[in-house]
Scaffold this active site. Sequence first.
Site, PDB file in Angstrom:
ATOM      1  N   SER A  57      -2.523  10.268   0.264  1.00  0.00           N
ATOM      2  CA  SER A  57      -3.959   9.778   0.069  1.00  0.00           C
ATOM      3  C   SER A  57      -4.917  10.948  -0.025  1.00  0.00           C
ATOM      4  O   SER A  57      -4.822  11.956   0.839  1.00  0.00           O
ATOM      5  CB  SER A  57      -4.406   8.838   0.960  1.00  0.00           C
ATOM      6  OG  SER A  57      -5.733   8.288   0.789  1.00  0.00           O
ATOM      7  N   TYR A  69      -5.512   6.447   9.571  1.00  0.00           N
ATOM      8  CA  TYR A  69      -5.126   6.688   8.374  1.00  0.00           C
ATOM      9  C   TYR A  69      -4.823   7.973   7.880  1.00  0.00           C
ATOM     10  O   TYR A  69      -4.090   8.439   7.330  1.00  0.00           O
ATOM     11  CB  TYR A  69      -5.776   5.756   7.545  1.00  0.00           C
ATOM     12  CG  TYR A  69      -5.112   5.521   6.074  1.00  0.00           C
ATOM     13  CD1 TYR A  69      -4.186   4.724   5.628  1.00  0.00           C
ATOM     14  CD2 TYR A  69      -5.763   6.021   5.069  1.00  0.00           C
ATOM     15  CE1 TYR A  69      -3.637   4.415   4.597  1.00  0.00           C
ATOM     16  CE2 TYR A  69      -5.456   5.987   3.725  1.00  0.00           C
ATOM     17  CZ  TYR A  69      -4.293   5.244   3.439  1.00  0.00           C
ATOM     18  OH  TYR A  69      -3.695   5.330   2.083  1.00  0.00           O
TER      19      TYR A  69
HETATM   20  P1  NDP Z   1       0.270  -2.729  -0.911  1.00  0.00           P
HETATM   21  O1  NDP Z   1       0.008  -3.075   0.302  1.00  0.00           O
HETATM   22  O2  NDP Z   1      -0.422  -3.333  -2.308  1.00  0.00           O
HETATM   23  O3  NDP Z   1       1.911  -2.740  -1.283  1.00  0.00           O
HETATM   24  C1  NDP Z   1       2.787  -2.234  -0.127  1.00  0.00           C
HETATM   25  C2  NDP Z   1       4.134  -2.529  -0.411  1.00  0.00           C
HETATM   26  O4  NDP Z   1       4.919  -2.002   0.636  1.00  0.00           O
HETATM   27  C3  NDP Z   1       4.487  -4.062  -0.404  1.00  0.00           C
HETATM   28  O5  NDP Z   1       5.613  -3.947  -1.234  1.00  0.00           O
HETATM   29  C4  NDP Z   1       4.672  -4.186   1.003  1.00  0.00           C
HETATM   30  O6  NDP Z   1       5.567  -5.429   0.994  1.00  0.00           O
HETATM   31  C5  NDP Z   1       5.453  -3.257   1.678  1.00  0.00           C
HETATM   32  N1  NDP Z   1       5.334  -2.895   3.143  1.00  0.00           N
HETATM   33  C6  NDP Z   1       4.309  -2.785   3.581  1.00  0.00           C
HETATM   34  N2  NDP Z   1       4.375  -2.534   4.974  1.00  0.00           N
HETATM   35  C7  NDP Z   1       6.008  -2.529   5.098  1.00  0.00           C
HETATM   36  C8  NDP Z   1       6.771  -2.380   6.238  1.00  0.00           C
HETATM   37  N3  NDP Z   1       6.340  -2.239   7.367  1.00  0.00           N
HETATM   38  N4  NDP Z   1       8.108  -2.422   5.908  1.00  0.00           N
HETATM   39  C9  NDP Z   1       8.546  -2.673   4.580  1.00  0.00           C
HETATM   40  N5  NDP Z   1       7.861  -2.802   3.550  1.00  0.00           N
HETATM   41  C10 NDP Z   1       6.265  -2.898   3.638  1.00  0.00           C
HETATM   42  O7  NDP Z   1       0.002  -1.199  -0.907  1.00  0.00           O
HETATM   43  P2  NDP Z   1      -0.305   0.077  -1.982  1.00  0.00           P
HETATM   44  O8  NDP Z   1       0.568  -0.048  -3.053  1.00  0.00           O
HETATM   45  O9  NDP Z   1      -1.460   0.194  -2.387  1.00  0.00           O
HETATM   46  O10 NDP Z   1      -0.061   1.449  -1.183  1.00  0.00           O
HETATM   47  C11 NDP Z   1       1.157   1.883  -1.220  1.00  0.00           C
HETATM   48  C12 NDP Z   1       0.993   3.438  -0.654  1.00  0.00           C
HETATM   49  O11 NDP Z   1       0.204   4.023  -1.300  1.00  0.00           O
HETATM   50  C13 NDP Z   1       0.613   3.290   0.833  1.00  0.00           C
HETATM   51  O12 NDP Z   1       1.258   4.500   1.398  1.00  0.00           O
HETATM   52  C14 NDP Z   1      -0.925   3.593   0.815  1.00  0.00           C
HETATM   53  O13 NDP Z   1      -1.262   4.223   2.045  1.00  0.00           O
HETATM   54  C15 NDP Z   1      -0.678   4.622  -0.552  1.00  0.00           C
HETATM   55  N6  NDP Z   1      -2.208   4.774  -0.985  1.00  0.00           N
HETATM   56  C16 NDP Z   1      -2.856   3.579  -1.616  1.00  0.00           C
HETATM   57  C17 NDP Z   1      -3.955   3.884  -2.256  1.00  0.00           C
HETATM   58  C18 NDP Z   1      -4.800   2.643  -2.805  1.00  0.00           C
HETATM   59  O14 NDP Z   1      -5.876   2.739  -3.042  1.00  0.00           O
HETATM   60  N7  NDP Z   1      -4.080   1.300  -3.042  1.00  0.00           N
HETATM   61  C19 NDP Z   1      -4.600   4.921  -2.318  1.00  0.00           C
HETATM   62  C20 NDP Z   1      -4.111   6.178  -1.624  1.00  0.00           C
HETATM   63  C21 NDP Z   1      -2.678   5.848  -1.229  1.00  0.00           C
HETATM   64  P3  NDP Z   1       5.637  -6.368   2.392  1.00  0.00           P
HETATM   65  O15 NDP Z   1       3.972  -6.456   3.063  1.00  0.00           O
HETATM   66  O16 NDP Z   1       6.191  -7.754   1.889  1.00  0.00           O
HETATM   67  O17 NDP Z   1       6.328  -5.914   3.341  1.00  0.00           O
END
Ligand code: NDP
Length: 258
Positions: free
Chosen positions: A145, A158
Amino acid sequence: NSRWSLAGKTALVTGGTRGIGYAVVEELAELGAVVHTCSRNEAELNQQLQEWSAKGFKVTGSVCDLSSRPQREQLIEKASSLFCGKLDILVNNVGTNYPKPTTEYTPEDYSMIMSTNLESSYHMCQLAHPLLKDSGAGSIVFISSVAGLLHTSIGSIYSATKGAINQLAKNLACEWAVDNIRTNSVAPWVIKTSLIEKLKTIIDGEKFTRDVESRTPLKRLGEANEVSSLVAFLCLPAASYITGQTITVDGGFSVYGF
Ligand code: NDP
């Protein structure tokens, strides 16, 4: 042209049911890769798997909580058996956030964010190493990020996990170069996903969106597929000399001094 194709490649993408992970699964599958993904919600996972199958993509999935060490081990065993011990691409996408002032974080908050974001990615790399080595040309991409590079007021734990991930990408790039495994970090700014929707219920969401738009030269939030395109590029044979890098996808935010 095989430099611009992932045909015949195998990929493991963590957290592929929503947001950036979802876009990465689609992007890699569209370029011809066979993909395995995971999430904690079985119903949502099955729903997405059905949709991908209808689109003709080769995607399988496991229910897995990536913050659990034994469940990570099971996930790699599954991927190893599906892909006959050979993995070309690992995308460490799972991450979470819960913004608070530093003085208010509890030990439980600290462990939860650290284990989900940093320890899980670190351990996945350890577990995947023999499989990536067998590929002969492995690629690891971390979803980091901009918060790992600059102060962004969305939480110090974070941000620390993301800063550590950028450094991990540099270390593994050097340590595993001998195995021809490349390791890069993709650092997005604010992308429209369910994580940001959740964040906007914890902080003042409207002010956050206004602030982000006004401080980002392109004057908007990003889309998940604007991140997945870079992730896919880094996995292509065309990117074979790129390793150890942290690359931002941020609409110009990180270079906007004034
Ligand atoms: P979302 O929360 O929209 O999606 C996360 C995905 O990961 C979902 O499919 C969720 O499914 C899964 N997930 C979350 N926790 C777990 C877990 N413990 N075990 C297995 N699966 C898990 O997140 P984003 O797409 O926004 O973020 C993805 C990555 O991008 C992260 O690392 C985030 O820090 C990074 N990021 C995002 C930004 C943003 O602005 N959106 C900016 C910078 C970085 P479920 O919850 O059902 O398990």
